[in-house]
Design a protein around this motif. Structure first.
Motif, PDB file in Angstrom:
ATOM      1  N   ALA A 137       2.525  11.099 -10.780  1.00  0.00           N
ATOM      2  CA  ALA A 137       1.797  12.341 -11.030  1.00  0.00           C
ATOM      3  C   ALA A 137       2.769  13.480 -11.324  1.00  0.00           C
ATOM      4  O   ALA A 137       2.519  14.325 -12.195  1.00  0.00           O
ATOM      5  N   GLU A 138       3.890  13.504 -10.608  1.00  0.00           N
ATOM      6  CA  GLU A 138       4.886  14.542 -10.853  1.00  0.00           C
ATOM      7  C   GLU A 138       5.496  14.397 -12.238  1.00  0.00           C
ATOM      8  O   GLU A 138       5.696  15.373 -12.957  1.00  0.00           O
ATOM      9  N   LEU A 139       5.775  13.145 -12.616  1.00  0.00           N
ATOM     10  CA  LEU A 139       6.445  12.917 -13.889  1.00  0.00           C
ATOM     11  C   LEU A 139       5.528  13.134 -15.078  1.00  0.00           C
ATOM     12  O   LEU A 139       5.955  13.553 -16.139  1.00  0.00           O
ATOM     13  N   LEU A 140       4.247  12.850 -14.901  1.00  0.00           N
ATOM     14  CA  LEU A 140       3.303  13.032 -16.001  1.00  0.00           C
ATOM     15  C   LEU A 140       3.176  14.507 -16.366  1.00  0.00           C
ATOM     16  O   LEU A 140       2.798  14.845 -17.493  1.00  0.00           O
ATOM     17  N   SER A 141       3.439  15.380 -15.409  1.00  0.00           N
ATOM     18  CA  SER A 141       3.374  16.815 -15.679  1.00  0.00           C
ATOM     19  C   SER A 141       4.709  17.362 -16.176  1.00  0.00           C
ATOM     20  O   SER A 141       4.829  18.542 -16.478  1.00  0.00           O
ATOM     21  N   ASP A 142       5.729  16.490 -16.265  1.00  0.00           N
ATOM     22  CA  ASP A 142       7.054  16.894 -16.712  1.00  0.00           C
ATOM     23  C   ASP A 142       7.150  16.730 -18.224  1.00  0.00           C
ATOM     24  O   ASP A 142       7.002  15.622 -18.747  1.00  0.00           O
ATOM     25  N   PRO A 143       7.415  17.798 -18.959  1.00  0.00           N
ATOM     26  CA  PRO A 143       7.492  17.705 -20.417  1.00  0.00           C
ATOM     27  C   PRO A 143       8.622  16.812 -20.904  1.00  0.00           C
ATOM     28  O   PRO A 143       8.614  16.361 -22.042  1.00  0.00           O
ATOM     29  N   GLN A 144       9.627  16.523 -20.038  1.00  0.00           N
ATOM     30  CA  GLN A 144      10.729  15.661 -20.444  1.00  0.00           C
ATOM     31  C   GLN A 144      10.309  14.198 -20.508  1.00  0.00           C
ATOM     32  O   GLN A 144      11.021  13.368 -21.070  1.00  0.00           O
ATOM     33  N   SER A 145       9.153  13.868 -19.913  1.00  0.00           N
ATOM     34  CA  SER A 145       8.659  12.498 -19.956  1.00  0.00           C
ATOM     35  C   SER A 145       7.920  12.296 -21.274  1.00  0.00           C
ATOM     36  O   SER A 145       6.824  12.799 -21.468  1.00  0.00           O
ATOM     37  N   ASN A 182      10.824   7.210 -10.835  1.00  0.00           N
ATOM     38  CA  ASN A 182      10.390   7.971  -9.671  1.00  0.00           C
ATOM     39  C   ASN A 182      11.051   9.345  -9.663  1.00  0.00           C
ATOM     40  O   ASN A 182      11.792   9.704 -10.583  1.00  0.00           O
ATOM     41  N   SER A 183      10.761  10.107  -8.647  1.00  0.00           N
ATOM     42  CA  SER A 183      11.263  11.490  -8.593  1.00  0.00           C
ATOM     43  C   SER A 183      12.775  11.563  -8.471  1.00  0.00           C
ATOM     44  O   SER A 183      13.369  12.612  -8.734  1.00  0.00           O
ATOM     45  N   ASN A 184      13.419  10.470  -8.066  1.00  0.00           N
ATOM     46  CA  ASN A 184      14.875  10.460  -7.931  1.00  0.00           C
ATOM     47  C   ASN A 184      15.583  10.111  -9.232  1.00  0.00           C
ATOM     48  O   ASN A 184      16.804  10.196  -9.314  1.00  0.00           O
ATOM     49  N   ARG A 204       0.830  -1.200   0.000  1.00  0.00           N
ATOM     50  CA  ARG A 204       0.000   0.000   0.000  1.00  0.00           C
ATOM     51  C   ARG A 204       0.867   1.253   0.000  1.00  0.00           C
ATOM     52  O   ARG A 204       0.630   2.190  -0.763  1.00  0.00           O
ATOM     53  N   GLU A 205       1.905   1.279   0.840  1.00  0.00           N
ATOM     54  CA  GLU A 205       2.798   2.427   0.888  1.00  0.00           C
ATOM     55  C   GLU A 205       3.516   2.607  -0.442  1.00  0.00           C
ATOM     56  O   GLU A 205       3.707   3.737  -0.911  1.00  0.00           O
ATOM     57  N   PHE A 206       3.920   1.483  -1.035  1.00  0.00           N
ATOM     58  CA  PHE A 206       4.621   1.558  -2.304  1.00  0.00           C
ATOM     59  C   PHE A 206       3.716   2.116  -3.392  1.00  0.00           C
ATOM     60  O   PHE A 206       4.134   2.954  -4.202  1.00  0.00           O
ATOM     61  N   ARG A 207       2.436   1.691  -3.424  1.00  0.00           N
ATOM     62  CA  ARG A 207       1.507   2.173  -4.439  1.00  0.00           C
ATOM     63  C   ARG A 207       1.241   3.674  -4.276  1.00  0.00           C
ATOM     64  O   ARG A 207       1.144   4.410  -5.251  1.00  0.00           O
ATOM     65  N   ILE A 208       1.126   4.123  -3.024  1.00  0.00           N
ATOM     66  CA  ILE A 208       0.914   5.557  -2.782  1.00  0.00           C
ATOM     67  C   ILE A 208       2.113   6.360  -3.253  1.00  0.00           C
ATOM     68  O   ILE A 208       1.984   7.392  -3.912  1.00  0.00           O
ATOM     69  N   GLU A 209       3.298   5.855  -2.924  1.00  0.00           N
ATOM     70  CA  GLU A 209       4.524   6.542  -3.330  1.00  0.00           C
ATOM     71  C   GLU A 209       4.630   6.603  -4.849  1.00  0.00           C
ATOM     72  O   GLU A 209       4.940   7.648  -5.428  1.00  0.00           O
TER      73      GLU A 209
END
Length: 317
Positions: A144-152, A221-223, A133-138
């Motif tokens: 969501a952050e990456l989908l808004s990133d034009p580099q993706s 992920n964000s990293n 559950r924690e992994f899915r939330i993370e």
């Protein structure tokens, strides 16, 4: 005095026709009195059983003879009263087991003893479910952050290999090197890659047509500082599969993809049990699944089915 007051509340609540009984039961339950909680749970179960009886009665009424003397409003009135009391008697005598679950859920005074409903229904492993559950939330937050990133870059899945034999032959050198670093058999890594990509027939490609060389479904992920590719993927919520869009890591070549897989597994604490059991593929993939590597509840079994298949063995050098 408090004990007598609670007892009075419970005695009054046993009358299912007392409309204020549930409020008094709620107040009694807040007193952390186990007897009060049990009584409240039984009352709730009685309401549930009553609703079932009412639904069955409605179905029966739809086919009943309107001219029958047993189908009058007066008869229905007393029948409903009977059903209400019957539901209460059933719940007090053991019922359908709902009251017991409610007591188990609400009666835990220590938060560490709390048992989620999903575990109560499925007799699941609490630690495993919490990690997943924690992994899915993370993952959801990071995606969501990456989908808004034009580099993706927007991407798609298509075949990167002509057939399973070519899949194994081309991946064998990279798989062997990565397997040596991880302490696992190359065949195990090939089996996992085969499950993740359908033997190389569903590999992520950029819009430009270049392969992302991601054979293990590792998300960006964000990293992640490298390129990523956004594509539709299938995720499981329990046993229900749902399609969603997610960003995945992209590599310059297949060797880089295998090297990142090794670093990804060895670099995260939750995968330590898997790394420690890399010499046993069955235990390794079960530990990956338990740690939340994949949401598919049959993930480890699917990988082991390919690992043990005659098809994979026949393609090995």
């Amino acid at each position: 005095m408090d004990v007598l007051n609670t007892k009075s509340q419970l005695e009054s609540a046993r009358n299912v026709h007392d409309l204020s009984s549930l409020n008094r039961l709620r107040e009694a339950a807040y007193s952390k009195d186990d007897k009060a909680l049990k009584e409240a749970a039984q009352q709730f179960e009685a309401i549930f059983v009553q609703m079932m009886l009412k639904s069955m009665r409605k179905a029966q009424d739809a086919m009943a003879d309107k001219d029958s003397p047993f189908n009058t409003e007066e008869v229905k009135f007393y029948r409903d009263m009977h059903d209400k009391q019957l539901a209460q008697d059933l719940s007090s005598g053991g019922g359908v087991g709902l009251a017991e679950i409610i007591v188990q859920q609400l009666g835990q005074h220590d938060i560490n003893d709390y048992i989620p409903a999903s575990v109560a229904r499925n007799d699941g492993n609490l630690a495993s479910l919490n990690r997943q559950r924690e992994f899915r939330i993370e993952q959801a937050q990071q995606t969501a952050e990456l989908l808004s990133d034009p580099q993706s870059q927007q991407a798609f899945k298509t075949a990167a290999f002509s057939n399973p034999q070519e899949f194994v032959e081309q991946l064998w050198p990279a798989a062997s090197k990565a397997a040596e670093e991880l302490g696992i058999e190359p065949r195990a890594l090939l089996a996992q890659a085969a499950v993740e990509t359908g033997w190389g027939q569903h590999v992520i490609h950029h819009g430009s047509g270049n392969s992302a060389n991601n054979l293990f479904g590792i998300k960006a992920n964000s990293n992640w500082q490298g390129e990523s590719a956004t594509v539709n993927t299938m995720e499981f919520d329990g046993t229900v599969a749902r399609q969603q869009r997610a960003a995945f890591r992209s590599y310059d070549n297949l060797q880089q993809g295998f090297e990142d897989y090794v670093q990804f597994i060895r670099g995260q604490e939750r995968y330590r049990p898997a790394v420690e059991n890399a010499g046993d593929p069955k235990t390794y993939f079960k530990a990956l699944q338990d740690a939340g590597y994949a949401t598919d509840p049959q993930y480890a079994d699917k990988v082991m089915a390919v690992y043990n298949s005659d098809s994979l063995r026949s393609y090995l050098p």
